[in-house]
Write an enzyme that holds these catalytic residues in place. Structure first.
Site, short mmCIF file in Angstrom:
data_model
loop_
_atom_site.label_atom_id
_atom_site.label_comp_id
_atom_site.label_asym_id
_atom_site.label_seq_id
_atom_site.Cartn_x
_atom_site.Cartn_y
_atom_site.Cartn_z
N TYR A 151 -34.34 -18.98 13.65
CA TYR A 151 -34.28 -17.77 14.44
C TYR A 151 -34.83 -18.06 15.96
O TYR A 151 -34.32 -17.32 16.78
CB TYR A 151 -35.52 -16.83 13.59
CG TYR A 151 -34.60 -16.04 12.64
CD1 TYR A 151 -34.63 -16.59 11.27
CD2 TYR A 151 -33.89 -15.06 12.90
CE1 TYR A 151 -33.94 -16.13 10.32
CE2 TYR A 151 -33.24 -14.31 11.87
CZ TYR A 151 -32.93 -14.79 10.33
OH TYR A 151 -32.38 -14.16 9.56
N ASN B 265 -26.16 -5.08 14.64
CA ASN B 265 -26.54 -6.22 15.18
C ASN B 265 -28.02 -6.18 15.48
O ASN B 265 -28.74 -5.36 15.85
CB ASN B 265 -25.91 -6.33 16.75
CG ASN B 265 -24.45 -6.28 16.52
OD1 ASN B 265 -23.78 -6.28 15.42
ND2 ASN B 265 -23.55 -6.05 17.68
N VAL B 266 -28.54 -7.31 15.52
CA VAL B 266 -29.76 -8.00 15.80
C VAL B 266 -30.34 -8.34 17.33
O VAL B 266 -31.27 -8.68 17.44
CB VAL B 266 -30.45 -8.68 14.84
CG1 VAL B 266 -30.61 -7.84 13.31
CG2 VAL B 266 -29.75 -9.97 14.73
N ASP B 267 -29.20 -8.40 18.11
CA ASP B 267 -29.35 -8.90 19.43
C ASP B 267 -29.66 -8.19 20.46
O ASP B 267 -30.05 -8.52 21.40
CB ASP B 267 -28.03 -9.82 19.92
CG ASP B 267 -26.94 -8.40 19.86
OD1 ASP B 267 -25.67 -8.97 19.56
OD2 ASP B 267 -27.18 -7.43 20.09
N HIS C 143 -30.12 -3.15 10.93
CA HIS C 143 -30.61 -4.57 10.44
C HIS C 143 -31.90 -4.90 11.27
O HIS C 143 -32.08 -6.32 10.94
CB HIS C 143 -29.77 -5.42 10.49
CG HIS C 143 -28.63 -5.15 9.71
ND1 HIS C 143 -27.24 -5.60 9.47
CD2 HIS C 143 -28.38 -4.12 8.64
CE1 HIS C 143 -26.33 -5.00 8.61
NE2 HIS C 143 -27.28 -4.15 7.96
N CYS D 265 -49.63 -13.11 11.77
CA CYS D 265 -49.81 -11.76 11.96
C CYS D 265 -51.28 -11.44 12.53
O CYS D 265 -52.30 -12.01 11.79
CB CYS D 265 -49.87 -11.23 10.42
SG CYS D 265 -50.33 -9.38 10.73
N CYS E 215 -53.54 -9.58 9.93
CA CYS E 215 -54.12 -10.21 8.44
C CYS E 215 -54.27 -11.87 8.51
O CYS E 215 -54.68 -12.27 7.72
CB CYS E 215 -53.35 -9.80 7.28
SG CYS E 215 -51.77 -10.37 7.10
N ALA F 292 -12.97 -5.26 21.33
CA ALA F 292 -13.81 -4.09 21.69
C ALA F 292 -13.70 -4.08 23.23
O ALA F 292 -14.02 -2.73 23.67
CB ALA F 292 -14.93 -4.19 20.91
N1 APR Z 1 -13.74 -7.21 19.14
C1 APR Z 1 -13.54 -6.48 18.16
N2 APR Z 1 -13.69 -6.95 16.88
C2 APR Z 1 -14.16 -8.34 16.93
C3 APR Z 1 -14.14 -9.14 18.18
C4 APR Z 1 -13.86 -8.54 19.40
N3 APR Z 1 -13.90 -8.97 20.54
N4 APR Z 1 -14.54 -10.42 17.87
C5 APR Z 1 -14.43 -10.36 16.56
N5 APR Z 1 -14.21 -9.35 15.71
C6 APR Z 1 -14.36 -8.62 14.37
C7 APR Z 1 -14.07 -9.67 13.79
O1 APR Z 1 -12.61 -9.68 13.16
C8 APR Z 1 -14.93 -9.39 12.36
O2 APR Z 1 -14.03 -8.28 11.56
O3 APR Z 1 -15.68 -8.57 14.18
C9 APR Z 1 -16.23 -8.68 12.84
C10 APR Z 1 -17.42 -9.50 12.65
O4 APR Z 1 -17.45 -9.24 11.36
P1 APR Z 1 -18.80 -10.34 10.80
O5 APR Z 1 -18.95 -11.60 11.33
O6 APR Z 1 -18.92 -10.30 9.28
O7 APR Z 1 -20.13 -9.50 11.35
P2 APR Z 1 -20.54 -7.72 10.72
O8 APR Z 1 -19.63 -7.36 10.04
O9 APR Z 1 -21.33 -7.45 11.77
O10 APR Z 1 -21.71 -8.41 9.65
C11 APR Z 1 -22.39 -7.48 8.97
O11 APR Z 1 -23.62 -9.10 7.77
O12 APR Z 1 -24.55 -11.10 7.83
C12 APR Z 1 -24.88 -10.00 7.87
O13 APR Z 1 -26.87 -8.68 8.62
C13 APR Z 1 -25.59 -9.43 9.14
O14 APR Z 1 -25.47 -7.68 10.41
C14 APR Z 1 -24.50 -8.54 9.84
C15 APR Z 1 -24.03 -7.98 8.60
#
Ligand code: APR
Length: 252
Positions: free
Chosen positions: A71, A107-109, A124, A157, A160, A240
Site C-alpha cells: 500500500y 477508486n481509492v486514488d 471502496h 492506532c 488503542c 474516458a
Molecule cells: N477509459 C475507459 N475505460 C478504460 C480505460 C480508459 N482510458 N482504461 C481501462 N478501461 C476499462 C477497462 O477496459 C476495464 O473494463 O476500465 C476497466 C477497469 O476494470 P478493473 O481493472 O476491473 O477495475 P474496476 O472495475 O474499477 O474494479 C472494481 O475491483 O479489485 C477491486 O476494489 C477493486 O475497486 C476495484 C474493483
C-alpha cells in the site's frame, strides 16, 4: 472530433440536456490516463499480485508488513499522478447548481477529490486514509495519512495502540453502510453513466440495472465491452479522458 462518435452520442446528449439528476459511477479505467494501474487490465494489479496475499483482512493479520509495503508503493504511485480530463469534467459537473450531478466511485486514488468533485461517494474507501485494524470505537473513523509505512515501525492506532490498516474495503469485507445508502439513493436519476469499470465487483456492478429499473437512461463508457454492455441503453467504446470532454462539449 470523429462525426461517427458525435452521431452515437446524440441520444445521450439529448438526455443529459433534459436531465435534472445525473449519476456517474467510475472505476479504475477513469484513472488509467493519469498513470494509476487498473486491476484487471493488461498491466492490471491483479495480473501481478494475488489479492488473497495483499487485499484481505486475513492477509493483513498474516503479514501486516508485506501489506503495508504494497500500500505504501501504491500511495507513492498515486502521489505522482494528476487528475485527467475525465476527472475534470466530472468535477465541474458535480459543482453545477442547475442540476444535480452525483459521482460514485470504486477508486481509492482520490483523484476525483483532487479534481474538486463535490459530494463524492467513495464505495471502496481511500488509499490516503488509515484506520484501526482492531476496529476500536475511536479508531473506526479513518484519518488522513499519505505517508509510507516503515517496515520496522508499522502505523498504529492513536486511540488503542493496536495496528492500523489502510482505510480501503478489502475482499470479503462489507462496504460502509452510509456510503451504500447514499449510492443507492443516487441511483434514482434521469441519466446513469458507468465509466471505466469492468462491472464484475458488486454492489457497484449492480447499480446500472437498478438505475434502469428506476427509469434512468443508462450508458457505459469503456475501452471494451463488459457484462454491463448488453444491459445499458448506450454502450460507448472509447477512452474516458476523450469521450467525457466530447460529451461535455456537445451538452454545452
Ligand atoms: N477509459 C475507459 N475505460 C478504460 C480505460 C480508459 N482510458 N482504461 C481501462 N478501461 C476499462 C477497462 O477496459 C476495464 O473494463 O476500465 C476497466 C477497469 O476494470 P478493473 O481493472 O476491473 O477495475 P474496476 O472495475 O474499477 O474494479 C472494481 O475491483 O479489485 C477491486 O476494489 C477493486 O475497486 C476495484 C474493483
Amino acid at each position: 472530433m470523429i462525426s461517427g462518435m458525435e452521431q452515437q452520442l446524440r441520444p445521450l446528449v439529448a438526455r443529459l440536456r433534459a436531465a435534472r439528476a445525473v449519476t456517474v459511477m467510475t472505476g479504475a479505467g477513469v484513472s488509467a490516463a493519469s498513470g494509476v494501474p487498473t486491476f484487471r487490465g493488461p498491466e492490471g494489479l491483479w495480473r501481478t499480485f494475488r489479492p488473497e496475499d495483499l487485499a484481505t483482512p486475513a492477509a493483513f493479520a498474516r503479514d501486516p508488513a508485506l501489506v503495508w509495503e504494497w500500500y505504501s508503493w501504491r500511495r507513492a504511485k498515486i502521489a505522482s499522478c494528476r487528475p485527467n480530463a475525465a476527472h475534470e469534467v466530472l468535477a465541474r459537473w458535480s459543482q453545477e447548481t442547475t442540476r444535480q450531478v452525483r459521482v460514485i466511485t470504486q477508486n481509492v486514488d482520490d483523484l476525483h477529490l483532487r479534481a474538486g468533485t463535490r459530494d463524492l461517494i467513495r464505495l471502496h474507501g481511500s488509499l490516503s486514509e488509515t484506520r484501526c485494524f482492531n476496529g476500536c470505537a475511536a479508531g473506526v473513523r479513518p484519518w488522513r495519512d499519505e505517508g509510507a509505512a516503515a517496515p520496522d515501525c508499522l502505523p498504529r492506532c492513536p486511540h488503542c495502540g493496536g495496528l492500523a490498516r489502510p482505510a480501503v474495503v478489502w475482499f470479503g469485507e462489507s462496504l460502509d453502510a452510509s456510503d451504500v445508502e447514499r449510492a443507492t439513493q443516487a441511483v434514482s436519476c434521469d441519466v446513469f453513466l458507468t465509466v471505466g469499470t469492468s462491472a464484475v465487483v458488486y454492489p457497484a456492478a449492480g447499480f446500472a440495472r437498478i438505475a434502469q429499473a428506476r427509469g434512468a437512461f443508462t450508458a457505459e463508457i469503456n475501452l471494451e465491452s463488459t457484462p454491463a454492455s448488453p444491459l445499458v441503453d448506450l454502450s460507448i467504446l472509447g477512452p474516458a479522458e476523450d469521450v467525457l470532454p466530447a460529451i461535455d462539449q456537445l451538452v454545452l
